[in-house]
Design an enzyme around this catalytic site. Structure first.
Site, PDB file in Angstrom:
ATOM      1  N   PRO A 198      15.462  -6.045   4.214  1.00  0.00           N
ATOM      2  CA  PRO A 198      15.074  -7.453   4.402  1.00  0.00           C
ATOM      3  C   PRO A 198      13.808  -7.557   5.251  1.00  0.00           C
ATOM      4  O   PRO A 198      13.877  -7.641   6.474  1.00  0.00           O
ATOM      5  CB  PRO A 198      16.291  -8.065   5.103  1.00  0.00           C
ATOM      6  CG  PRO A 198      16.937  -6.915   5.818  1.00  0.00           C
ATOM      7  CD  PRO A 198      16.681  -5.701   4.987  1.00  0.00           C
ATOM      8  N   ASP A 220      11.964  -4.745   9.649  1.00  0.00           N
ATOM      9  CA  ASP A 220      13.283  -4.662   9.020  1.00  0.00           C
ATOM     10  C   ASP A 220      14.235  -5.528   9.853  1.00  0.00           C
ATOM     11  O   ASP A 220      14.550  -5.196  10.995  1.00  0.00           O
ATOM     12  CB  ASP A 220      13.737  -3.201   9.012  1.00  0.00           C
ATOM     13  CG  ASP A 220      15.098  -3.004   8.333  1.00  0.00           C
ATOM     14  OD1 ASP A 220      15.813  -4.004   8.117  1.00  0.00           O
ATOM     15  OD2 ASP A 220      15.442  -1.846   8.040  1.00  0.00           O
ATOM     16  N   HIS A 221      14.686  -6.633   9.262  1.00  0.00           N
ATOM     17  CA  HIS A 221      15.489  -7.596  10.028  1.00  0.00           C
ATOM     18  C   HIS A 221      16.858  -7.040  10.405  1.00  0.00           C
ATOM     19  O   HIS A 221      17.559  -7.616  11.248  1.00  0.00           O
ATOM     20  CB  HIS A 221      15.662  -8.887   9.230  1.00  0.00           C
ATOM     21  CG  HIS A 221      15.672 -10.119  10.083  1.00  0.00           C
ATOM     22  ND1 HIS A 221      16.345 -10.181  11.288  1.00  0.00           N
ATOM     23  CD2 HIS A 221      15.081 -11.327   9.915  1.00  0.00           C
ATOM     24  CE1 HIS A 221      16.179 -11.391  11.813  1.00  0.00           C
ATOM     25  NE2 HIS A 221      15.413 -12.097  11.012  1.00  0.00           N
ATOM     26  N   ARG A 222      17.265  -5.915   9.816  1.00  0.00           N
ATOM     27  CA  ARG A 222      18.539  -5.297  10.205  1.00  0.00           C
ATOM     28  C   ARG A 222      18.434  -4.646  11.585  1.00  0.00           C
ATOM     29  O   ARG A 222      19.451  -4.448  12.259  1.00  0.00           O
ATOM     30  CB  ARG A 222      18.943  -4.234   9.172  1.00  0.00           C
ATOM     31  CG  ARG A 222      19.171  -4.781   7.773  1.00  0.00           C
ATOM     32  CD  ARG A 222      19.366  -3.659   6.763  1.00  0.00           C
ATOM     33  NE  ARG A 222      18.220  -2.752   6.726  1.00  0.00           N
ATOM     34  CZ  ARG A 222      18.153  -1.681   5.924  1.00  0.00           C
ATOM     35  NH1 ARG A 222      19.169  -1.394   5.125  1.00  0.00           N
ATOM     36  NH2 ARG A 222      17.083  -0.906   5.941  1.00  0.00           N
TER      37      ARG A 222
END
Length: 408
Positions: free
Chosen positions: A202, A380-382
């Site tokens: 994401p 990376d939104h994780r």
């Protein structure tokens, strides 16, 4: 019993490779540590060393051959005094599943012809007589475009001469035909990994403008003090060198960004290892500046230039391009103002820098002209949320606009 030489896995992402060249021939004595072949991985052409001693009795996969799977048998060694007949069963076992078959379409009863039973095989699935090859080379005719009329569909001289006549009567037809070439191993892996990154990670993006006034002044001051050393290259500090250092210092300040994603865990790296994107004719590679936060600008600059040189000559060691905790990529030298890069898995982010350009700005009510550089951070939104990314980018901007802070 013959010793099997297998296609090695020379990088963590390698599932198949291109066997470029054999450096030993059948009958040669091979000792442990001898370089026996060159293999193109997803990153570079690398040398393969023998781990055993013996006689190179049989080369199973000739060079050059593309898409040879990891752990496939590519050659056999015999120990001193061992009978040559011992390799027959191994040869049959190794060749059958890996050597492509050629389909003879010259009659209605489809017949499979093993490529090792046919002379002059041109991979993939093309074979021709020596005279046909010679005439085709002289006339500039692509054998892949021809259908053979000889035994088992073999291309003969008459087929090449007929093609020459057809081209002479309709010269524009050849010009309209699209040309294609197989993907190199590097381009194949780039395609796979970037597709995986874009589809599974994401991504989100933050952009910021940086005033380079102080950075340019520092660069000029350092470069004016560099004295050429006889017999040594005279390297000067570039804007990109300082950008890499600023990114490294920002990662040191925000170790939460210096991380990688691993399924059920996030790994926080203990060293700041910055990968730098280097463009090659066949793709892209990212050599790594290890412990970049601890290196002086001059040391970092020399290392970047040396790694770029080795990357373009194909002489990088595996440890010089595998890993890394963060990537910096720059297209400013092409006049690109800004762009959003795709994250280099499994890293958490990648920093993309554009060209420095003169812009009119307002400072405390006064109009001024300054060199401004646009920077984009892909995250990376994780691993990295918006607030953390914004704080990291602000710290990076602070170092760029006040590089003396990196010395504190």
């Amino acid at each position: 019993m013959p010793i099997e030489i297998l296609m090695p896995a020379l990088s963590p992402t390698m599932t198949q490779g291109h066997l470029v060249k054999w450096l030993k021939k059948e009958g040669d004595h091979v000792r442990p540590g001898d370089v026996i072949a060159e293999i193109e991985t997803d990153k570079a052409i690398m040398e393969v060393e023998s781990v055993d001693e013996g006689i190179l009795a049989k080369i199973i996969v000739e060079a050059p051959t593309q898409n040879v799977k990891v752990n496939q048998i590519i050659a056999l060694l015999l120990e001193e005094g061992e009978e040559q007949a011992n390799i027959i069963d191994f040869t049959t076992k190794a060749v059958s599943p890996t050597i492509p078959s050629v389909i003879d379409t010259t009659n209605t009863d489809t017949k499979i012809v093993r490529s090792h039973e046919v002379d002059d095989v041109l991979p993939p699935q093309i074979y021709a007589s020596p005279l046909a090859k010679k005439v085709a080379a002289l006339e500039g005719i692509d054998l892949k475009s021809l259908k053979g009329s000889g035994p088992h569909g073999r291309i003969i001289q008459a087929d090449v001469l007929e093609a020459k006549t057809n081209l002479s009567s309709s010269p524009s037809k050849e010009l309209l035909q699209p040309k294609s070439q197989p993907l190199s191993q590097m381009r194949r892996v780039i395609s796979q990994r970037l597709t995986e990154s874009k589809q599974t990670v994401p991504h989100f993006y933050l952009d910021v403008d940086c005033n380079l006034r102080n950075l340019l002044a520092l660069k000029d001051q350092i470069n004016s003090s560099i004295k050429p050393v006889e017999g040594q290259p005279h390297h000067k500090i570039s804007i990109n060198d300082i950008i890499i250092k600023c990114a490294a210092m920002a990662l040191k300040a925000f170790p939460e960004v210096n991380a990688s994603f691993g399924g059920d865990v996030i790994t926080y790296n203990t060293t700041v290892d910055v990968a730098v994107a280097v463009s090659l004719e066949e793709g892209l590679i990212t050599p790594i500046i290890k412990n970049a936060d601890q290196k002086s600008l001059s040391s970092l600059s020399n290392e970047v230039k040396e790694l770029a040189r080795k990357a373009r000559s194909g002489s990088l060691r595996a440890d010089e391009f595998q890993g890394g905790s963060f990537t910096v990529t720059n297209l400013g030298m092409f006049g690109i103002k800004n762009f959003h890069a795709i994250i280099n898995l499994p890293q958490s982010a990648i920093l993309a820098t554009g060209a420095a350009e003169e812009r009119v700005i307002a400072t405390k009510g006064q109009i001024d002209i300054a060199h401004i550089m646009s920077v984009s951070l892909s995250c990376d939104h994780r691993i990295v949320d918006g607030v953390l990314a914004a704080r990291f980018l602000c710290k990076f901007k602070e170092f760029v606009e006040n590089p003396a802070l990196m010395l504190t």
